[in-house]
Motif scaffolding. Structure first.
Motif, short mmCIF file in Angstrom:
data_model
loop_
_atom_site.label_atom_id
_atom_site.label_comp_id
_atom_site.label_asym_id
_atom_site.label_seq_id
_atom_site.Cartn_x
_atom_site.Cartn_y
_atom_site.Cartn_z
N SER A 1 -24.91 -9.73 141.22
CA SER A 1 -25.96 -10.72 141.01
C SER A 1 -26.80 -10.79 142.28
CB SER A 1 -25.36 -12.07 140.64
OG SER A 1 -26.37 -12.96 140.18
N SER A 2 -27.64 -11.79 142.35
CA SER A 2 -28.44 -11.97 143.56
C SER A 2 -27.60 -12.66 144.63
CB SER A 2 -29.67 -12.83 143.26
OG SER A 2 -29.27 -14.17 143.02
N GLU B 1 -16.58 -17.87 129.74
CA GLU B 1 -16.42 -17.96 128.28
C GLU B 1 -17.44 -18.94 127.71
OE1 GLU B 1 -13.12 -19.74 125.09
OE2 GLU B 1 -12.58 -19.41 127.19
N GLY B 2 -18.09 -18.54 126.63
CA GLY B 2 -19.04 -19.42 125.97
C GLY B 2 -20.45 -19.39 126.52
N THR B 3 -20.69 -18.57 127.55
CA THR B 3 -22.04 -18.44 128.10
C THR B 3 -22.98 -17.92 127.02
OG1 THR B 3 -21.16 -17.98 130.30
CG2 THR B 3 -23.45 -17.32 129.88
N GLY C 1 -27.13 -11.94 132.55
CA GLY C 1 -26.70 -12.87 131.51
C GLY C 1 -25.59 -13.81 131.95
N MET C 2 -25.42 -13.99 133.28
CA MET C 2 -24.35 -14.87 133.80
C MET C 2 -24.88 -16.25 134.18
SD MET C 2 -21.85 -12.43 136.06
CE MET C 2 -23.06 -12.05 137.34
N GLY C 3 -25.99 -16.65 133.60
CA GLY C 3 -26.56 -17.95 133.93
C GLY C 3 -27.51 -17.92 135.10
N LYS D 1 -21.89 -18.79 142.87
CA LYS D 1 -21.59 -19.45 141.60
C LYS D 1 -20.68 -18.61 140.71
CE LYS D 1 -26.03 -21.90 141.63
NZ LYS D 1 -27.33 -22.08 140.94
N ILE D 2 -20.51 -17.34 141.05
CA ILE D 2 -19.66 -16.48 140.22
C ILE D 2 -18.44 -15.96 140.96
CG2 ILE D 2 -21.54 -15.79 138.68
CD1 ILE D 2 -21.64 -13.11 140.21
#
Length: 361
Positions: free
Chosen positions: A198-199, A273-275, A236-238, A205-206
């Motif tokens: 990610s960035s 889960e549920g993202t 797609g991880m928010g 956050k991940i």
């Protein structure tokens, strides 16, 4: 050269891709994305704002974006598609807390757990990779980084695989120090995969057990040891669209040779889960943006393509030029024959290494 005004700067300010609720989507100015591609092919990189305009574009623009991106892809890779085969050489048992990963210590997903496989298992997987037409065999372990036993196992098996099957080897072993990177180079590893994922601004956050800079340093160690860098991420991880653009530019700045783009498979039992699932159109726009930002780099549609692109998978190959054939680490891919049929139906060709591809000057 002049470039068509961006959607954001158009006199019709509703032409900037995704519209406010209640406003219908409209097309971007005619020729905008094609002009961006022309400029890239002339050697002038696009800006972050222009990259963001690709992600913000209306779904109506997807055909134009892919057509423009295909010009770039074709210039550097013609209609070639390189296949990769992924082997999970050690599964589960990972002390890291990467929220997307079913093998992490915070995951409750039921996954196989085993230490590094024996020589016969790794050789058999190499045979399957060669049989399926893969050029590169990806040897992956679940770990923060390799221990000495795992390093020695890799050092022993890599020369044998290369000698018997003439496969390129990509090792994905977690964080590496400079000495470990040099040892991998010495035993014949061609490239190392270590995704940024990610960035920098979104990374905490991940994952909290290591940092974005830890990952960047591993890539620097790989580069300094003389191996190619394989590094991409998961969309797609928010994250925001700005995060996706930032990752694409960081990969360009690092000079990575191969970029796998995964689309989050929000596995039950993981923190993500549920993202909400990314739409196929947004995934295609993201793939195209990576091509515009990294025009001459190998771009791979990786995990999640079957789940998110579904029947639109062939469209992704108009900007990407490689695929994994077969399964992923803990999730299933589509049948290899379906990939072969897709590539053939596009009129594309399965090739060996990128260096063997005739580049249309």
């Amino acid at each position: 050269m002049s470039v068509a005004p961006s959607p954001q700067s158009s006199s019709n300010n509703e032409s900037a891709g995704k519209q406010p609720t209640g406003n219908p989507p409209v097309f971007s100015p005619p020729g905008y994305f094609d002009a961006l591609a022309t400029r890239v092919l002339e050697g002038s990189p696009i800006t972050r704002e222009e990259a963001l305009s690709i992600l913000n574009a209306s779904d109506l623009d997807v055909p134009a974006i892919l057509a423009a991106g295909y010009r770039i892809r074709h210039h550097y890779f013609a209609n070639s598609v390189q296949l990769y085969f992924l082997m999970s050489a050690k599964s589960g048992l990972c002390p890291e807390d990467c929220h997307y990963c079913s093998q992490s210590k915070v995951s409750e997903a039921p996954v196989p757990k085993y230490n590094i496989l024996k020589r016969d298992d790794l050789m058999e997987a190499a045979r399957v990779a060669a049989e399926r037409g893969a050029k590169t065999y990806c040897l992956v372990i679940s770990a923060r980084g390799p221990n000495e036993r795992e390093m020695k196992a890799v050092e022993t098996i890599v020369p044998e695989i290369k000698q018997k099957y003439n496969l390129d080897i990509c090792a994905c072993l977690g964080l590496l120090d400079d000495d470990q990177a040099k040892r991998l180079k010495a035993c014949g590893v061609d490239r190392v995969n270590h995704n940024l994922n990610s960035s920098e601004s979104h990374y905490a956050k991940i994952c909290t057990t290591h940092t974005y800079e830890d990952r960047v340093q591993t890539l620097r160690n790989v580069r300094d040891a003389g191996m190619e860098m394989c590094s991409g991420g998961i969309i797609g991880m928010g994250e925001t669209k700005e995060d996706i653009v930032s990752m694409a530019f960081d990969l360009a700045d690092l000079g990575v040779q191969s970029i796998p783009v995964n689309i989050l498979n929000a596995i039950d039992g993981t923190p993500l889960e549920g993202t909400d699932a990314m739409s196929a159109q947004d995934a295609l726009k993201s793939l195209a943006m990576f091509r515009f930002v990294n025009p001459d780099r190998e771009l791979r549609i990786a995990g999640g393509r079957e789940l998110h692109l579904r029947m639109l998978q062939p469209m992704g190959l108009y900007v990407a030029n490689s695929l994994f054939v077969g399964d992923y680490l803990t999730t299933k891919g589509q049948a290899p024959q379906a990939d072969y049929d897709m590539i053939n139906d596009l009129g594309f060709d399965i090739t060996g290494s990128c260096e063997e591809v005739s580049i249309d000057g």
